[in-house]
Enzyme design. Structure first.
Site, short mmCIF file in Angstrom:
data_model
loop_
_atom_site.label_atom_id
_atom_site.label_comp_id
_atom_site.label_asym_id
_atom_site.label_seq_id
_atom_site.Cartn_x
_atom_site.Cartn_y
_atom_site.Cartn_z
N GLY A 247 0.87 -1.16 -0.01
CA GLY A 247 0.12 0.12 -0.24
C GLY A 247 0.79 1.14 -0.08
N ARG B 125 -3.02 -7.54 -1.46
CA ARG B 125 -4.24 -8.48 -1.75
C ARG B 125 -4.55 -8.57 -2.86
NH1 ARG B 125 -9.41 -6.39 1.23
NH2 ARG B 125 -9.04 -4.63 -0.28
N ARG C 5 2.06 -5.33 12.00
CA ARG C 5 1.36 -5.59 13.34
C ARG C 5 1.98 -6.99 13.95
NH1 ARG C 5 0.58 -1.00 13.22
NH2 ARG C 5 -1.39 0.12 13.73
N ASP D 34 9.70 -4.35 14.54
CA ASP D 34 9.27 -3.06 15.57
C ASP D 34 7.99 -3.33 16.38
OD1 ASP D 34 9.31 -0.43 15.94
OD2 ASP D 34 7.75 0.04 14.57
N HIS E 109 8.00 -0.60 18.90
CA HIS E 109 6.96 0.14 17.97
C HIS E 109 7.05 1.28 17.94
CE1 HIS E 109 2.32 -0.62 16.94
NE2 HIS E 109 2.91 0.07 15.97
N GLY F 28 7.75 3.00 14.75
CA GLY F 28 7.67 3.31 13.23
C GLY F 28 7.22 4.44 12.98
#
Length: 330
Positions: free
Chosen positions: A154, A177, A236, A259, A283, A285
């Site tokens: 994306g 996707r 995630r 991350d 985390h 980023g």
């Protein structure tokens, strides 16, 4: 896409950034500041636009929603919205949930490149050697001439490729996707992922967390990665099966730069902290100096549309509404 009701603009706009710090906010709206404190700045029932506090616990961000009977827009400052989905049932019919697509592209892509380079060039070992006062040389792999697979192409995935371009990678393989063409080349569908894994030296995860991506990187995925490959996760934590990854790290076959983790925050004593070949950042980023100016710009643009009665952008979910269903084009 639902359209904001201009008559709803008589209510309050809740912002996690002090309104006085955001230049160019449209007039005619009443702004209040709430960044997840224990007390609400105003009656939640009067809120018409709720900008969700950033990097706060999901339960805190969700807490006012049941009382926001007049809210029309819930705007996150994150690209991922999984933490707000449980609140969708509390939204009045036709209210929309919008994400922060584009806000974190620069910062997250920068960290993805940092993690990749630091892991390949052995920077964690050099830092440990410096702490010990030891001069430890050695031959290290470079990013140049490597094949990089980006899973989740994306806006963040595209920004990662922007930053890879000067590093003379042999090839960048793009997975999303659904298939599409870009000026850089084809984006392959997720159904072709397993065919591309064996040829990648570096696999970067930048996909959102959905039912389809939860546990995507499991035992079979990891087994298809080539020996010595590097897994970089800026997506995630639950996209990766932690147990399966630990088995590969402990065998020494793969390396990882993470991350995000599952669980998160990673508790003290968790075996992932000390697994061989892993670099972990907490985390970070999104949280960087790049965040605030882009967050202000996003809020200003979305509120300008809202105040004008125009559809806001980046809508990812709409509260159930027969009227919205009839007005949405197929």
């Amino acid at each position: 896409m639902a359209t904001a009701d201009p008559h709803a603009a008589t209510g309050d706009v809740w912002l996690p950034i002090p309104p006085g710090d955001i230049d160019g906010l449209p007039g005619g709206l009443s702004y209040v500041h709430w960044d997840a404190g224990p007390d609400y700045p105003a009656d939640p029932a009067r809120c018409v636009f709720y900008a969700v506090p950033y990097m706060k616990r999901a339960d805190i961000c969700l807490r006012p929603l049941p009382r926001m009977a007049g809210v029309r827009v819930v705007q996150t400052l994150t690209a991922g919205i999984e933490h707000m989905l449980p609140g969708l049932s509390h939204l009045p019919s036709g209210a929309v949930l919008s994400n922060a697509r584009g806000l974190h592209d620069a910062s997250t892509a920068e960290l993805a490149l940092t993690l990749t380079l630091a892991s390949l060039r052995g920077i964690p070992d050099f830092v440990r050697a410096q702490d010990a006062g030891e001069w430890r040389g050695g031959f290290q792999p470079a990013l140049a001439d490597k094949s990089v697979l980006i899973v989740g192409y994306g806006s963040i995935g595209s920004a990662i490729e922007d930053r890879l371009t000067p590093f003379e990678c042999a090839r960048v393989i793009r997975i999303a996707r659904t298939a599409r063409d870009t000026v850089r080349g084809p984006v392959h569908p997720l159904s072709e992922l397993t065919a591309h894994l064996p040829g990648a030296d570096v696999v970067v995860l930048a996909t959102p967390l959905t039912d389809g991506t939860r546990g995507l990187v499991g035992r079979d995925f990891l087994a298809r990665m080539k020996d010595g490959a590097l897994l970089v996760n800026v997506a995630r934590g639950p996209v990766v099966d932690t147990g399966a990854l630990l088995a590969e790290l402990e065998s020494g076959r793969l390396r990882a730069a993470l991350d995000v983790t599952d669980p998160e925050p990673l508790p003290a004593g968790h075996p992932l902290w000390h697994a061989p070949g892993v670099l972990i950042t907490p985390h970070v980023g999104g949280p960087s100096s790049a965040f605030l100016p882009r967050a202000k710009r996003l809020l200003r643009e979305q509120l300008t549309l809202f105040a004008a009665g125009e559809p806001v952008r980046n809508v990812v979910a709409t509260a159930p509404s027969p009227l919205a269903s009839r007005s949405t084009k197929p």
